[in-house]
Write an enzyme that holds these catalytic residues in place. Structure first.
Site, PDB file in Angstrom:
ATOM      1  N   ARG A   1     -31.719  28.307 -20.732  1.00  0.00           N
ATOM      2  CA  ARG A   1     -32.616  29.087 -21.591  1.00  0.00           C
ATOM      3  C   ARG A   1     -33.696  29.804 -20.798  1.00  0.00           C
ATOM      4  O   ARG A   1     -34.418  30.640 -21.336  1.00  0.00           O
ATOM      5  CB  ARG A   1     -33.236  28.181 -22.649  1.00  0.00           C
TER       6      ARG A   1
ATOM      7  N   GLU B   1     -24.154  24.946  -7.300  1.00  0.00           N
ATOM      8  CA  GLU B   1     -24.549  26.340  -7.133  1.00  0.00           C
ATOM      9  C   GLU B   1     -25.513  26.686  -8.264  1.00  0.00           C
ATOM     10  O   GLU B   1     -25.193  26.471  -9.431  1.00  0.00           O
ATOM     11  CB  GLU B   1     -23.324  27.258  -7.182  1.00  0.00           C
TER      12      GLU B   1
ATOM     13  N   LYS C   1     -27.535  22.507 -17.708  1.00  0.00           N
ATOM     14  CA  LYS C   1     -28.472  21.975 -18.705  1.00  0.00           C
ATOM     15  C   LYS C   1     -29.045  23.144 -19.516  1.00  0.00           C
ATOM     16  O   LYS C   1     -29.425  24.172 -18.961  1.00  0.00           O
ATOM     17  CB  LYS C   1     -29.620  21.228 -18.024  1.00  0.00           C
ATOM     18  N   SER C   2     -29.169  22.945 -20.821  1.00  0.00           N
ATOM     19  CA  SER C   2     -29.694  24.014 -21.676  1.00  0.00           C
ATOM     20  C   SER C   2     -31.138  24.362 -21.333  1.00  0.00           C
ATOM     21  O   SER C   2     -31.554  25.510 -21.467  1.00  0.00           O
ATOM     22  CB  SER C   2     -29.565  23.634 -23.152  1.00  0.00           C
ATOM     23  N   THR C   3     -31.911  23.383 -20.868  1.00  0.00           N
ATOM     24  CA  THR C   3     -33.306  23.652 -20.489  1.00  0.00           C
ATOM     25  C   THR C   3     -33.369  24.744 -19.429  1.00  0.00           C
ATOM     26  O   THR C   3     -34.189  25.663 -19.515  1.00  0.00           O
ATOM     27  CB  THR C   3     -33.977  22.369 -19.968  1.00  0.00           C
ATOM     28  N   TYR C   4     -32.505  24.656 -18.423  1.00  0.00           N
ATOM     29  CA  TYR C   4     -32.471  25.682 -17.380  1.00  0.00           C
ATOM     30  C   TYR C   4     -31.798  26.962 -17.886  1.00  0.00           C
ATOM     31  O   TYR C   4     -32.273  28.072 -17.616  1.00  0.00           O
ATOM     32  CB  TYR C   4     -31.757  25.160 -16.135  1.00  0.00           C
TER      33      TYR C   4
ATOM     34  N   GLN D   1     -24.647  18.477 -16.581  1.00  0.00           N
ATOM     35  CA  GLN D   1     -23.986  17.369 -17.270  1.00  0.00           C
ATOM     36  C   GLN D   1     -22.508  17.353 -16.925  1.00  0.00           C
ATOM     37  O   GLN D   1     -21.834  18.383 -16.967  1.00  0.00           O
ATOM     38  CB  GLN D   1     -24.139  17.471 -18.785  1.00  0.00           C
TER      39      GLN D   1
ATOM     40  N   GLN E   1     -17.981  14.324   0.806  1.00  0.00           N
ATOM     41  CA  GLN E   1     -19.110  15.137   1.265  1.00  0.00           C
ATOM     42  C   GLN E   1     -20.430  14.492   0.866  1.00  0.00           C
ATOM     43  O   GLN E   1     -20.543  13.855  -0.174  1.00  0.00           O
ATOM     44  CB  GLN E   1     -19.018  16.560   0.719  1.00  0.00           C
TER      45      GLN E   1
ATOM     46  N   TYR F   1      -6.559  14.528  -5.403  1.00  0.00           N
ATOM     47  CA  TYR F   1      -7.343  15.180  -4.349  1.00  0.00           C
ATOM     48  C   TYR F   1      -7.300  14.362  -3.063  1.00  0.00           C
ATOM     49  O   TYR F   1      -7.173  14.909  -1.969  1.00  0.00           O
ATOM     50  CB  TYR F   1      -8.788  15.371  -4.824  1.00  0.00           C
TER      51      TYR F   1
END
Length: 184
Positions: A112, A133, A107-110, A152, A176, A166
Site C-alpha cells: 500500500r 527482491e 505484505k499489504s502494509t508495504y 508471507q 544459501q 531441488y
C-alpha cells in the site's frame, strides 16, 4: 494442492526444523507483523541490504552480473531510493519438505506504500535463507524495517512427492545464507 494451515506449519517447524527461528504467534504491536498466521508464515527481513546504484553506469546483466551494481547497507532500516530496488534476505532459514511447494507474497502494509516484494517459489527440498527482491515503485524514498515482517509464505502440499526435488538437482541456491546474487 491444498494450502497448509497453522497447526501443520507449527508441527513442521517444531519437529522438522522447517522454519528456524520460528515465531509461533503473530507479532503485531508497533511492528510490521511477522510469525505464524492462519494459513502461512510472515517472515522477517534481516538487517543487511544491497541497494542498486548506477554510480558506474553499469548495465544489469543476469548472465554477467557485477556486484558493483550495489551499495551494501546494514542497520535497523534501509532507505530504498525512488524507483529503485534492493536485495535482502530473511532472518529465518527454511527447510522445505519433499512434497511441498512454497509461494511468497508481499505484505499489504508495504504494498500500500508502493513497495513490492518478489520471491520465486521455494521448491521441494530446497533449504536456506530466502533472498528477497524489494522494489520501490514510488517517486519518493522508501523505508524498510529490519527484523520486522516483509512477506508471507504459503505452503502448498502436493498430492505426491515429485520425481526430482531441488536437492536432487543440486540447485545453485541450495543452503544459501545472506543475500545471494544471480548465478548461472
Amino acid at each position: 494442492m491444498p494450502v497448509m494451515p497453522d497447526h501443520w506449519i507449527r508441527e513442521q517447524a517444531v519437529s522438522n526444523g522447517m522454519i528456524d527461528p520460528f515465531v509461533e504467534t503473530q507479532k503485531r504491536d508497533g511492528v510490521i507483523s511477522y510469525g505464524l498466521s492462519s494459513y502461512g508464515y510472515d517472515a522477517r527481513v534481516a538487517d543487511d541490504f544491497k541497494i542498486f546504484t548506477n554510480v558506474d553506469s553499469a548495465v544489469v546483466d543476469p548472465k554477467n552480473f557485477s556486484s558493483d551494481s550495489f551499495v551494501d547497507r546494514k542497520g535497523p532500516v534501509c532507505i530504498i531510493p525512488p524507483n529503485s530496488f534492493a536485495l535482502a534476505h530473511t532472518v529465518e532459514y527454511f527447510r522445505i519438505p519433499r512434497d511441498v511447494l512454497v509461494i511468497c507474497l508481499g505484505k499489504s502494509t508495504y504494498a500500500r506504500c508502493g513497495i513490492i516484494v518478489n520471491v520465486t517459489p521455494l521448491e521441494p527440498e530446497w533449504e536456506g535463507q530466502v533472498t528477497i527482491e524489494i522494489s520501490n515503485t514510488t517517486p519518493l524514498p522508501a523505508k524498510i524495517y529490519a527484523n520486522e515482517g516483509i512477506c508471507q509464505f504459503l505452503f502448498l502440499q502436493g498430492s505426491a512427492p515429485p520425481e526430482t526435488s531441488y536437492a536432487d538437482k543440486a540447485g545453485k541456491y541450495m543452503r544459501q545464507r545472506g543475500v545471494s546474487l544471480p548465478r548461472l
